[in-house]
Design a protein around this motif. Structure first.
Motif, mmCIF file in Angstrom:
data_model
loop_
_atom_site.group_PDB
_atom_site.id
_atom_site.type_symbol
_atom_site.label_atom_id
_atom_site.label_comp_id
_atom_site.label_asym_id
_atom_site.label_seq_id
_atom_site.Cartn_x
_atom_site.Cartn_y
_atom_site.Cartn_z
ATOM 1 N N LEU A 119 12.032 -2.097 -15.795
ATOM 2 C CA LEU A 119 11.011 -1.764 -14.798
ATOM 3 C C LEU A 119 10.420 -2.994 -14.114
ATOM 4 O O LEU A 119 9.555 -2.859 -13.247
ATOM 5 N N ASP A 120 10.876 -4.185 -14.486
ATOM 6 C CA ASP A 120 10.244 -5.421 -14.023
ATOM 7 C C ASP A 120 10.195 -5.553 -12.502
ATOM 8 O O ASP A 120 9.237 -6.101 -11.959
ATOM 9 N N ASP A 121 11.228 -5.072 -11.814
ATOM 10 C CA ASP A 121 11.263 -5.196 -10.352
ATOM 11 C C ASP A 121 10.228 -4.304 -9.677
ATOM 12 O O ASP A 121 9.917 -4.494 -8.497
ATOM 13 N N TYR A 122 9.724 -3.317 -10.404
ATOM 14 C CA TYR A 122 8.747 -2.386 -9.839
ATOM 15 C C TYR A 122 7.303 -2.738 -10.204
ATOM 16 O O TYR A 122 6.381 -2.476 -9.426
ATOM 17 N N ILE A 123 7.110 -3.294 -11.380
ATOM 18 C CA ILE A 123 5.752 -3.536 -11.878
ATOM 19 C C ILE A 123 5.123 -4.722 -11.157
ATOM 20 O O ILE A 123 5.666 -5.832 -11.180
ATOM 21 N N THR A 124 3.990 -4.496 -10.537
ATOM 22 C CA THR A 124 3.288 -5.578 -9.835
ATOM 23 C C THR A 124 2.505 -6.420 -10.842
ATOM 24 O O THR A 124 2.195 -5.982 -11.956
ATOM 25 N N ASP A 125 2.163 -7.628 -10.420
ATOM 26 C CA ASP A 125 1.341 -8.490 -11.264
ATOM 27 C C ASP A 125 -0.017 -7.849 -11.528
ATOM 28 O O ASP A 125 -0.575 -7.969 -12.628
ATOM 29 N N GLU A 126 -0.536 -7.161 -10.513
ATOM 30 C CA GLU A 126 -1.836 -6.503 -10.660
ATOM 31 C C GLU A 126 -1.801 -5.461 -11.773
ATOM 32 O O GLU A 126 -2.704 -5.391 -12.610
ATOM 33 N N LEU A 127 -0.744 -4.641 -11.782
ATOM 34 C CA LEU A 127 -0.616 -3.620 -12.813
ATOM 35 C C LEU A 127 -0.422 -4.260 -14.186
ATOM 36 O O LEU A 127 -1.086 -3.890 -15.160
ATOM 37 N N LYS A 128 0.477 -5.230 -14.268
ATOM 38 C CA LYS A 128 0.775 -5.852 -15.558
ATOM 39 C C LYS A 128 -0.464 -6.512 -16.156
ATOM 40 O O LYS A 128 -0.722 -6.403 -17.362
ATOM 41 N N ASN A 129 -1.239 -7.191 -15.328
ATOM 42 C CA ASN A 129 -2.439 -7.875 -15.815
ATOM 43 C C ASN A 129 -3.532 -6.902 -16.228
ATOM 44 O O ASN A 129 -4.441 -7.273 -16.982
ATOM 45 N N ASP A 130 -3.457 -5.681 -15.734
ATOM 46 C CA ASP A 130 -4.471 -4.677 -16.055
ATOM 47 C C ASP A 130 -4.122 -3.892 -17.314
ATOM 48 O O ASP A 130 -4.956 -3.166 -17.855
ATOM 49 N N LEU A 131 -2.888 -4.017 -17.788
ATOM 50 C CA LEU A 131 -2.455 -3.274 -18.969
ATOM 51 C C LEU A 131 -2.927 -3.964 -20.244
ATOM 52 O O LEU A 131 -2.993 -5.198 -20.309
ATOM 53 N N LEU A 132 -3.247 -3.174 -21.262
ATOM 54 C CA LEU A 132 -3.544 -3.748 -22.565
ATOM 55 C C LEU A 132 -2.336 -4.549 -23.047
ATOM 56 O O LEU A 132 -1.187 -4.117 -22.865
ATOM 57 N N PRO A 133 -2.549 -5.694 -23.672
ATOM 58 C CA PRO A 133 -1.425 -6.489 -24.178
ATOM 59 C C PRO A 133 -0.519 -5.699 -25.115
ATOM 60 O O PRO A 133 0.699 -5.895 -25.132
ATOM 61 N N SER A 134 -1.105 -4.792 -25.877
ATOM 62 C CA SER A 134 -0.303 -3.983 -26.803
ATOM 63 C C SER A 134 0.652 -3.052 -26.058
ATOM 64 O O SER A 134 1.764 -2.782 -26.526
ATOM 65 N N ILE A 135 0.249 -2.582 -24.885
ATOM 66 C CA ILE A 135 1.103 -1.707 -24.088
ATOM 67 C C ILE A 135 2.296 -2.493 -23.543
ATOM 68 O O ILE A 135 3.441 -2.028 -23.546
ATOM 69 N N VAL A 136 2.035 -3.717 -23.079
ATOM 70 C CA VAL A 136 3.121 -4.571 -22.583
ATOM 71 C C VAL A 136 4.067 -4.926 -23.722
ATOM 72 O O VAL A 136 5.295 -4.855 -23.581
ATOM 73 N N ALA A 137 3.503 -5.307 -24.871
ATOM 74 C CA ALA A 137 4.331 -5.694 -26.015
ATOM 75 C C ALA A 137 5.193 -4.533 -26.479
ATOM 76 O O ALA A 137 6.384 -4.705 -26.787
ATOM 77 N N GLN A 138 4.610 -3.347 -26.528
ATOM 78 C CA GLN A 138 5.344 -2.171 -26.969
ATOM 79 C C GLN A 138 6.521 -1.860 -26.053
ATOM 80 O O GLN A 138 7.577 -1.409 -26.501
ATOM 81 N N GLY A 139 6.358 -2.103 -24.760
ATOM 82 C CA GLY A 139 7.386 -1.739 -23.789
ATOM 83 C C GLY A 139 8.410 -2.811 -23.515
ATOM 84 O O GLY A 139 9.311 -2.602 -22.692
ATOM 85 N N THR A 140 8.302 -3.970 -24.188
ATOM 86 C CA THR A 140 9.162 -5.112 -23.879
ATOM 87 C C THR A 140 10.259 -5.298 -24.922
ATOM 88 O O THR A 140 9.991 -5.294 -26.128
#
Length: 437
Positions: A119-140
């Motif tokens: 999903l990296d090509d779709y996710i904006t920096d704004e969205l990624k920075n607004d997500l809980l770190p645990s959500i990013v870690a879980q999805g990576t």
């Protein structure tokens, strides 16, 4: 005269051809217009979940379909008990939907198997920075994001304040103030002695052998100082069956032997719906709504106990992913963008009590303010007390064997023997798959 008739006939034929041509052109134009108005259908799967979860997602889908002129969501809720099996079967038969929900810890295996589109090509920096770190870690996985949760989970103890006060049990107000193991044992003994209480604690054994056993009870092991695997070497031997893990589950088993917990629990409402209820419920955020409706102001949320040197709570959630089999990934992302919008994440949290995945939403909800009913969940996640389940493609095998061991332990089997068996099976699977390289 013949020349005139011949000329007239030629004109008539030409007019007929022109008329036919115009007619065909109009049909072609109409067909093109009709096709241009056809919506791209994006198929979406989700596990059934609780009624409030289904009501919430259906409203979000209806809102998207009514406001979107070129994309339509075709939604299907699948039975929760067999959901993962159905996803795997669909993947093998190349019949996955465009978007499907997956349990966060399974993401690594699905990505490793090639089921998911990054999903990296779709996710904006704004969205990624607004997500809980645990959500990013879980999805990576391997440096790429493959899944987005709209919420993180809360695991703690729900308590009936009336019973706690009657038994003279201290109610912790923050994670730093959590019960120690000795305090927790004392609290359980006192609560069990109340005439109104049948079982001191409800462990949600009615959920049955499955992911709940790993999500719910592995934090107990980790707080004692053990773990499911060595997270550096990926070996289960010496970890899942190590001294601390065995000690943790021997203590856990003792609660059933003493009658503090019900090994044959069949009902979902033992904490509030029976004549002689449980005093505590060891469960997550998804029971917020029914617990609050039943107990009102008597409902309190208590942090996870400090069984060993530190408090550990579970984390992770179901998350949305785009299938690698999707023929319309751009349209699928528009749907996923809708589902992960601030508005819909907020609605999901209000409907279910779940911890919102976006930090900007977290600050808007009264329940997650310092005096809010659910603040303990936020404190545990933000304070670094949450530990993710092992993020490895081996996870489905790890959780299957751990859950089987826990089920047998609850029903009286030898703890060390069960964990030894789990270690052998997990390590054999990892070896058979070349360490999932």
């Amino acid at each position: 005269m013949k020349k005139f008739l011949t000329l007239l006939l030629a004109i008539v034929l030409a007019m007929g051809v022109t008329a036919c041509t115009n007619s065909e052109d109009k049909k072609t134009d109409n067909n093109k217009e009709s096709k241009s108005k056809e919506k791209t259908v994006i198929t979406v799967w989700r596990h059934s979940g609780k009624p409030e979860e289904q009501d919430n997602i259906k409203k979000q889908i209806e809102a998207f379909n009514s406001s979107n002129s070129d994309i339509e969501i075709k939604y299907e809720a699948l039975p929760e008990g067999s959901y993962n099996d159905q996803v795997n079967a669909a993947a093998l038969s190349k019949d996955l939907p465009d978007i499907f929900m997956l349990d966060g810890p399974n993401m690594s295996n699905y990505a490793w198997s090639g089921y998911l589109a990054p999903l990296d090509d779709y996710i904006t920096d704004e969205l990624k920075n607004d997500l809980l770190p645990s959500i990013v870690a879980q999805g990576t996985y391997n440096g790429k994001i493959y899944a987005l949760g709209t919420f993180d989970s809360g695991l703690a103890l729900w308590g009936n304040k009336a019973y706690l006060e009657k038994a003279g049990v201290r109610i912790p107000k923050s994670v730093e103030d959590a019960w120690t193991l000795d305090e927790f044992n004392d609290a359980l003994e006192k609560l069990q002695g109340l005439e109104e209480v049948k079982y001191a604690i409800d462990f949600k054994i009615n959920y049955g052998q499955g992911e709940w056993f790993t999500y719910g009870f592995s934090p107990i092991i980790q707080s004692f100082g053990g773990d499911l695997i060595n997270r550096d070497t990926l070996a289960a031997e010496g970890s899942i069956n190590g001294t601390k893990s065995v000690e943790a589950l021997q203590w856990f088993q003792s609660l059933f032997e003493k009658g503090y917990a019900n090994a044959t629990q069949a009902s979902d409402d033992d904490f509030y719906g029976t004549e002689k209820s449980s005093a505590l419920s060891f469960v997550g955020h998804w029971m917020t709504v029914p617990h609050k409706e039943a107990l009102g102001d008597n409902l309190v949320l208590i942090p996870m106990p400090k069984f060993g040197e530190k408090v550990v709570t579970g984390m992770g959630s179901w998350a949305w992913a785009i299938s690698s089999q999707s023929k319309n990934p751009d349209a699928a992302w528009k749907v996923l963008e809708h589902l992960t919008s601030k508005e819909n994440i907020k609605a999901t949290s209000i409907a279910t009590g779940a911890v919102p995945a976006r930090k900007s939403v977290l600050g808007e909800l009264e329940n997650y303010g310092e005096d809010g009913l659910l603040y303990i969940y936020r404190e545990q996640l933000e304070g670094g007390y949450a530990l993710e389940r092992p993020t490895t493609p081996a996870y489905p095998n790890i959780t299957t064997n751990f859950a089987e061991a826990v089920n047998n332990i609850i029903n009286g089997s030898d703890v060390k023997e069960q964990l030894d068996k789990a270690a052998v099976k997990i390590d054999q699977d990892i070896q058979d798959n070349n360490n999932y390289k």
